[in-house]
Design a protein around this motif. Structure first.
Motif, PDB file in Angstrom:
ATOM      1  N   UNK A 200      -9.570  18.362   5.453  1.00 61.10           N
ATOM      2  CA  UNK A 200      -8.401  17.535   5.764  1.00 61.10           C
ATOM      3  C   UNK A 200      -8.794  16.050   5.814  1.00 61.10           C
TER       4      UNK A 200
ATOM      5  N   UNK B 118      -5.704   4.974  -3.614  1.00 59.67           N
ATOM      6  CA  UNK B 118      -4.689   3.923  -3.576  1.00 59.67           C
ATOM      7  C   UNK B 118      -5.284   2.537  -3.598  1.00 59.67           C
ATOM      8  N   UNK B 119      -6.481   2.362  -3.045  1.00 57.92           N
ATOM      9  CA  UNK B 119      -7.052   1.018  -3.087  1.00 57.92           C
ATOM     10  C   UNK B 119      -8.082   0.884  -4.207  1.00 57.92           C
TER      11      UNK B 119
ATOM     12  N   UNK C 249       7.889   6.167   1.345  1.00 61.50           N
ATOM     13  CA  UNK C 249       6.757   6.945   0.831  1.00 61.50           C
ATOM     14  C   UNK C 249       5.932   7.522   1.963  1.00 61.50           C
TER      15      UNK C 249
ATOM     16  N   UNK D  98      -6.998  10.142  -0.535  1.00 58.51           N
ATOM     17  CA  UNK D  98      -5.694   9.491  -0.709  1.00 58.51           C
ATOM     18  C   UNK D  98      -5.825   7.974  -0.587  1.00 58.51           C
ATOM     19  N   UNK D  99      -6.494   7.533   0.479  1.00 57.81           N
ATOM     20  CA  UNK D  99      -6.641   6.092   0.702  1.00 57.81           C
ATOM     21  C   UNK D  99      -7.494   5.456  -0.407  1.00 57.81           C
ATOM     22  N   UNK D 100      -8.609   6.119  -0.756  1.00 56.01           N
ATOM     23  CA  UNK D 100      -9.498   5.573  -1.783  1.00 56.01           C
ATOM     24  C   UNK D 100      -8.776   5.422  -3.113  1.00 56.01           C
TER      25      UNK D 100
ATOM     26  N   UNK E 254      -7.511  12.870   3.329  1.00 55.67           N
ATOM     27  CA  UNK E 254      -6.982  11.552   3.689  1.00 55.67           C
ATOM     28  C   UNK E 254      -7.844  10.451   3.074  1.00 55.67           C
TER      29      UNK E 254
ATOM     30  N   UNK F 271       7.392  10.571   3.337  1.00 54.55           N
ATOM     31  CA  UNK F 271       7.166  11.775   2.532  1.00 54.55           C
ATOM     32  C   UNK F 271       5.732  12.286   2.654  1.00 54.55           C
TER      33      UNK F 271
ATOM     34  N   UNK G 288       0.851  -1.191   0.000  1.00 50.04           N
ATOM     35  CA  UNK G 288       0.000   0.000   0.000  1.00 50.04           C
ATOM     36  C   UNK G 288       0.887   1.242   0.000  1.00 50.04           C
TER      37      UNK G 288
ATOM     38  N   UNK H 250       1.201  12.922  -4.899  1.00 50.30           N
ATOM     39  CA  UNK H 250       2.354  13.403  -5.658  1.00 50.30           C
ATOM     40  C   UNK H 250       3.632  13.263  -4.853  1.00 50.30           C
ATOM     41  N   UNK H 251       3.533  13.514  -3.544  1.00 53.20           N
ATOM     42  CA  UNK H 251       4.723  13.447  -2.699  1.00 53.20           C
ATOM     43  C   UNK H 251       5.314  12.041  -2.678  1.00 53.20           C
ATOM     44  N   UNK H 252       4.456  11.041  -2.865  1.00 53.51           N
ATOM     45  CA  UNK H 252       4.931   9.661  -2.818  1.00 53.51           C
ATOM     46  C   UNK H 252       5.889   9.340  -3.944  1.00 53.51           C
TER      47      UNK H 252
ATOM     48  N   UNK I   2      -6.113  18.223  -1.626  1.00 52.48           N
ATOM     49  CA  UNK I   2      -5.204  17.733  -0.594  1.00 52.48           C
ATOM     50  C   UNK I   2      -4.690  16.325  -0.929  1.00 52.48           C
TER      51      UNK I   2
ATOM     52  N   UNK J  36      -1.889  16.171  -3.452  1.00 55.31           N
ATOM     53  CA  UNK J  36      -0.555  16.539  -2.969  1.00 55.31           C
ATOM     54  C   UNK J  36       0.085  15.346  -2.276  1.00 55.31           C
ATOM     55  N   UNK J  37      -0.717  14.646  -1.465  1.00 53.33           N
ATOM     56  CA  UNK J  37      -0.189  13.477  -0.754  1.00 53.33           C
ATOM     57  C   UNK J  37       0.306  12.439  -1.754  1.00 53.33           C
TER      58      UNK J  37
END
Lengths: 180, 503
Positions: free
Chosen positions: B418, B429-430, A100, B425-427, B422, A103, A95, B222-224, B216, B219-220
């Motif tokens: 905020x 990714x999965x 990562x 971001x999580x959604x 989050x 960051x 995940x 992109x930082x990865x 938001x 950005x999270x």
């Protein structure tokens, strides 16, 4: 290579390491999110049933539509939970890797602090601190550049929103000092 | 032609220095967010939305739509010069665009991309100009059951035609609809799902959620990634432009085909990605010289760009005519319209004629101005990528916070933003898609009202959704689309079973 004199190269010195170990797998997160969604659906279904999810003389009650939606949400999340559980755990992808996550936290934590500071320092001071702090500490950009960028950005925001357009923003002691 | 006369009036509304200036600002900002890594159409519009809160609706929507055009143009720059598609629908552009840049033909590739984007958008705007008024006047006859059927069709087509896992689309959509229902129930005046919190009373504001989900979370994400990049700089000379333009008529079939694909897929939700790939693949299939695709063929840039932009623009058609957005960005624009007190839908064409035709006229003008702007300023924007992300990220956070706060002047909304950041971001990714959630949030209340009003009218009889030909057709179509994957498999299975029997 033609055009080699016109190349643009940007380096990323703090890039996450490719070999960094995974903190958690997609599978685990998928399961956790499904459980949270099921819990949320149950909570919502309970609350809507309390509001009234049936019919009265004037038609469906306030909780009717959301009640059935929470059933659909819960059902779909349960399906996802079972489906993920059936998949072999060995094939799970990462995940997020440790590098990562580091960051991501580097952005998330300052953003959290920024939101916290908004209430006490006001928007403009907090923005100034966030931008110059982030550029200086995270980006390792020269301090004079960071301070200058942050100052110009915040000043432009202040002029546009406060002076010119009169948009109400959270304010703190500094704004009180200069009488805005 | 009534439409042409109204369009001319629309141009009249636009041709003031103030609006033209706002247009330029919008386009420049749009290209800027389009070029920046990780940002793009919906994110750019969501982040820059607060800038427009203080304007009158026409200026605001003109600026917002120009941000959108700019972002679409900007996406092509990074795809071709850096092999980084800013958006999923730019992926197909990199297939031939980047090889062209490697061969030193970056200027030609960029010119081709910008010009074909322009052609695609132009085709779609023509469609909007002539079709939208007709659709909206037809839709004026709609009652609550018809509207609910159309909403149902939108939701079902997302589930049935989307590429993501079906249950994930359903999760995203029902979550959005639930969140939209929080707060004061408009029909009965009762409170629901607030759990006694006074902050929840206002409900979850659509724009706050969008700023979090897109701004938001992006950005999270992109930082990865590794943000180092290496690419080609390019400068477009008038001679290159001339060469490409004189060469272009040879590809008229491709351009026409891609425009048609784009317009069609754009009207159905979430079509831009499919459109760009389909445009590319069809151009390849019909080409005499298939081998040269993927090695820097200019047709391989024309085909996907035309289709992507035609569909990106056509997505605004159902938004204007029916109040149903055809894409994530259109949903955000729709949210914007509601902030300014405009209710998108068929009545918009009657009650706010000036506004609608001003917007349509701005699509023409914005695309022409945008084309000239990108052609002349590419080197500047390519250099934007040199700005370190560490400087851009906090500025985006600040703009997001300003936006989230300005909507209702509530600190609570900043925290909500905020949280949504989050969640987004999580959604992402999965693999839970965000577009259905966005759509559900913006349409939720209206879909519910339409449903309940039709239920009250029909005294709880679900048969009202099949009570006449029109509503019955739409409802049936919606259900067919919902089960489309299963039906598709069944049909394939039957024809497979038959074939050996015949042989």
């Amino acid at each position: 290579m033609p055009n080699s004199d016109m190349e643009i190269v940007v380096d990323d010195p703090t890039a996450p390491d490719d070999n960094s170990p995974a903190v958690t797998s997609k599978r685990t997160v998928d399961l956790i999110v499904s459980l949270l969604l099921i819990a949320f659906a149950i909570l919502m279904a309970w609350d809507n049933q309390r509001t009234g999810a049936s019919w009265d003389s004037s038609g469906p009650q306030a909780g009717y539509f959301p009640f059935y939606l929470s059933l659909i949400l819960g059902g779909a999340a349960l399906f996802g939970f079972v489906k993920t559980l059936m998949e072999p755990a060995s094939e799970a992808k990462a995940f997020v890797t440790r590098a990562q996550l580091g960051r991501v936290m580097v952005v998330l934590v300052p953003t959290f602090l920024f939101c916290l500071a908004l209430k006490f320092l006001g928007l403009y001071v907090s923005s100034f601190l966030l931008i110059c702090g982030f550029m200086g500490f995270v980006g390792k950009i020269a301090w004079w550049k960071s301070l200058l960028t942050a100052f110009i950005f915040t000043a432009v925001m202040f002029i546009v929103f406060d002076v010119y357009f009169d948009v109400l923003m959270p304010k703190g002691p500094l704004e009180a000092l200069i009488g805005r | 032609m009534e439409a042409l006369g109204l369009l001319m009036q629309g141009f009249g509304v636009l041709l003031t220095w103030k609006i033209l200036a706002l247009m330029m600002v919008g386009l420049v900002l749009g290209i800027f967010v389009g070029v920046l890594p990780g940002l793009g159409g919906p994110n750019g519009v969501a982040i820059l939305l607060p800038l427009t809160f203080t304007m009158d609706p026409t200026s605001a929507i003109v600026m917002l739509s120009c941000i959108y055009w700019g972002a679409l143009f900007g996406g092509a720059i990074t795809s071709i010069l850096f092999n980084i598609p800013g958006e999923a629908w730019s992926v197909a552009t990199t297939f031939d665009g980047y090889p062209m840049a490697q061969q030193g033909k970056a200027a030609e590739a960029l010119t081709a991309a910008f010009t074909s984007s322009f052609i695609g958008s132009f085709a779609a705007v023509l469609l909007i100009t002539f079709l939208a008024p007709a659709i909206s006047s037809f839709a004026l006859k709609f009652g609550p059951p018809e509207f609910f059927a159309v909403y149902l069709l939108t939701f079902c087509s997302f589930v049935g035609l989307g590429r993501e896992d079906k249950h994930k689309t359903i999760i995203s959509m029902s979550l959005g609809l639930l969140l939209a229902g929080i707060g004061l129930d408009t029909v009965s005046g009762q409170l629901r799902m607030t759990f006694g919190s006074s902050d929840m009373l206002r409900g979850v504001n659509f724009l706050v959620a969008v700023i979090g989900l897109f701004g938001i979370s992006e950005i999270l994400l992109t930082m990865e990634e590794r943000l180092a990049l290496r690419g080609h700089a390019a400068k477009i000379s008038l001679r290159t432009v001339w060469q490409v333009w004189t060469d272009m008529p040879r590809y008229w079939v491709t351009l026409l085909r891609s425009s048609a694909i784009g317009c069609w897929l754009g009207i159905t939700p979430g079509g831009a990605i499919a459109a760009s790939f389909m445009g590319y693949n069809l151009a390849k299939r019909f080409s005499k010289d298939k081998e040269s695709f993927g090695k820097g063929r200019i047709e391989g840039v024309f085909a996907p760009e035309t289709a992507a932009h035609a569909s990106g623009t056509a997505a605004l058609l159902p938004m204007l005519a029916l109040g149903i957005p055809g894409s994530g960005t259109a949903a955000i624009l729709l949210g914007g319209l509601m902030v300014w007190g405009l209710n998108p839908g068929p009545l918009l064409f009657v009650e706010h004629k000036d506004f609608v035709w001003g917007l349509i006229a701005s699509m023409y003008l914005g695309n022409i101005v945008g084309l000239i702007l990108v052609l002349s300023t590419v080197p500047v924007f390519a250099a934007v990528l040199r700005v370190p992300f560490a400087a851009i990220a906090p500025m985006i956070v600040v703009s997001c916070a300003i936006g989230a706060f300005a909507i209702q002047n509530a600190m609570f909304d900043i925290w909500l933003m905020l949280v949504f950041g989050v969640i987004g971001y999580v959604f992402k990714k999965i693999g839970i898609p965000l577009a259905p959630l966005t759509l559900a949030l913006v349409l939720g209340n209206r879909a519910e009202d339409a449903f309940r009003l039709s239920m009250i009218g029909a005294e709880g009889n679900l048969g009202v959704f099949w009570s006449n030909k029109l509503v019955g057709t739409i409802t049936t179509l919606a259900i067919v689309l919902l089960f489309w994957p299963i039906l598709d498999r069944l049909i394939a299975g039957i024809s497979k079973a038959r074939r050996p029997a015949r042989a």
